[in-house]
Design a protein around this motif. Structure first.
Motif, short mmCIF file in Angstrom:
data_model
loop_
_atom_site.label_atom_id
_atom_site.label_comp_id
_atom_site.label_asym_id
_atom_site.label_seq_id
_atom_site.Cartn_x
_atom_site.Cartn_y
_atom_site.Cartn_z
N UNK A 174 0.87 -1.18 0.00
CA UNK A 174 0.00 0.00 0.00
C UNK A 174 0.91 1.23 0.00
N UNK A 175 0.91 2.03 -1.07
CA UNK A 175 1.80 3.17 -1.12
C UNK A 175 1.44 4.28 -0.12
N UNK A 176 0.16 4.41 0.22
CA UNK A 176 -0.28 5.45 1.16
C UNK A 176 -1.19 4.83 2.22
N UNK A 177 -0.65 3.97 3.09
CA UNK A 177 -1.50 3.27 4.05
C UNK A 177 -2.24 4.21 5.00
N UNK A 178 -1.68 5.39 5.24
CA UNK A 178 -2.32 6.33 6.16
C UNK A 178 -3.63 6.90 5.61
N UNK A 179 -3.87 6.75 4.30
CA UNK A 179 -5.11 7.27 3.72
C UNK A 179 -6.18 6.18 3.58
N UNK A 180 -5.85 4.94 3.91
CA UNK A 180 -6.77 3.83 3.72
C UNK A 180 -8.10 4.06 4.41
N UNK A 181 -8.07 4.45 5.66
CA UNK A 181 -9.31 4.63 6.42
C UNK A 181 -10.18 5.73 5.81
N UNK A 182 -9.58 6.86 5.45
CA UNK A 182 -10.34 7.98 4.89
C UNK A 182 -10.90 7.67 3.51
N UNK A 183 -10.18 6.86 2.74
CA UNK A 183 -10.59 6.58 1.37
C UNK A 183 -11.50 5.36 1.25
N UNK A 184 -11.65 4.63 2.32
CA UNK A 184 -12.48 3.42 2.28
C UNK A 184 -13.94 3.80 2.06
N UNK A 185 -14.60 3.05 1.19
CA UNK A 185 -16.00 3.30 0.86
C UNK A 185 -16.85 2.18 1.45
N UNK A 186 -18.05 2.49 1.93
CA UNK A 186 -18.93 1.45 2.48
C UNK A 186 -19.18 0.30 1.51
N UNK A 187 -19.12 0.56 0.22
CA UNK A 187 -19.35 -0.50 -0.77
C UNK A 187 -18.28 -1.58 -0.71
N UNK A 188 -17.11 -1.26 -0.14
CA UNK A 188 -16.04 -2.25 -0.06
C UNK A 188 -16.13 -3.15 1.17
N UNK A 189 -17.09 -2.89 2.04
CA UNK A 189 -17.26 -3.72 3.23
C UNK A 189 -17.49 -5.17 2.82
N UNK A 190 -16.78 -6.06 3.43
CA UNK A 190 -16.94 -7.47 3.13
C UNK A 190 -16.17 -7.95 1.91
N UNK A 191 -15.40 -7.08 1.29
CA UNK A 191 -14.61 -7.49 0.12
C UNK A 191 -13.47 -8.39 0.58
N UNK A 192 -13.43 -9.63 0.09
CA UNK A 192 -12.33 -10.51 0.47
C UNK A 192 -11.05 -10.13 -0.28
N UNK A 193 -9.91 -10.35 0.38
CA UNK A 193 -8.62 -9.95 -0.17
C UNK A 193 -7.67 -11.14 -0.14
N UNK A 194 -6.96 -11.35 -1.23
CA UNK A 194 -5.90 -12.35 -1.34
C UNK A 194 -4.59 -11.62 -1.54
N UNK A 195 -3.62 -11.86 -0.67
CA UNK A 195 -2.30 -11.28 -0.82
C UNK A 195 -1.25 -12.38 -0.77
N UNK A 196 -0.28 -12.31 -1.66
CA UNK A 196 0.82 -13.26 -1.68
C UNK A 196 2.12 -12.51 -1.96
N UNK A 197 3.21 -13.04 -1.41
CA UNK A 197 4.48 -12.32 -1.52
C UNK A 197 5.65 -13.30 -1.44
N UNK A 198 6.75 -12.96 -2.11
CA UNK A 198 7.98 -13.73 -2.02
C UNK A 198 8.79 -13.32 -0.82
N UNK A 199 9.29 -14.29 -0.09
CA UNK A 199 10.08 -14.00 1.11
C UNK A 199 11.43 -13.36 0.78
#
Length: 86
Positions: free
Chosen positions: A9-34
């Motif tokens: 997330x390039x701007x994690x501090x804005x996540x809360x302010x930019x979150x929209x009610x329509x995204x509630x319940x949206x499942x997220x898949x994240x994967x990363x190389x160690x």
């Protein structure tokens, strides 16, 4: 759903302010190389934690690889997509 591979997330501090009610319940898949030398694992983990703090259901996977994809990652993504789209 939302899927992210080797990202952050390039701007994690804005996540809360930019979150929209329509995204509630949206499942997220994240994967990363160690051993990711492009986007360090800690950045992906920080994204995971920021999304969880905002109430997102995050399925997390990490793999012994660099900034790439591997068969196991693609198989996990496929299972998640089949679950989410069912």
């Amino acid at each position: 759903g939302l899927a992210g591979l080797s990202g952050y997330l390039p701007l994690p501090e804005t996540l809360s302010a930019e979150r929209h009610p329509a995204s509630a319940g949206t499942p997220v898949f994240l994967a990363h190389g160690r051993e990711d030398g492009v986007v360090p694992l800690v950045r992906g983990q920080a994204a995971r934690e920021a999304l969880r703090r905002e109430g997102f259901e995050v399925e997390w996977h990490d793999y012994p690889m660099e900034h790439s994809v591997c068969l196991e990652e693609l198989q996990a993504l496929q299972r998640w997509l089949l679950k989410v789209l069912a």
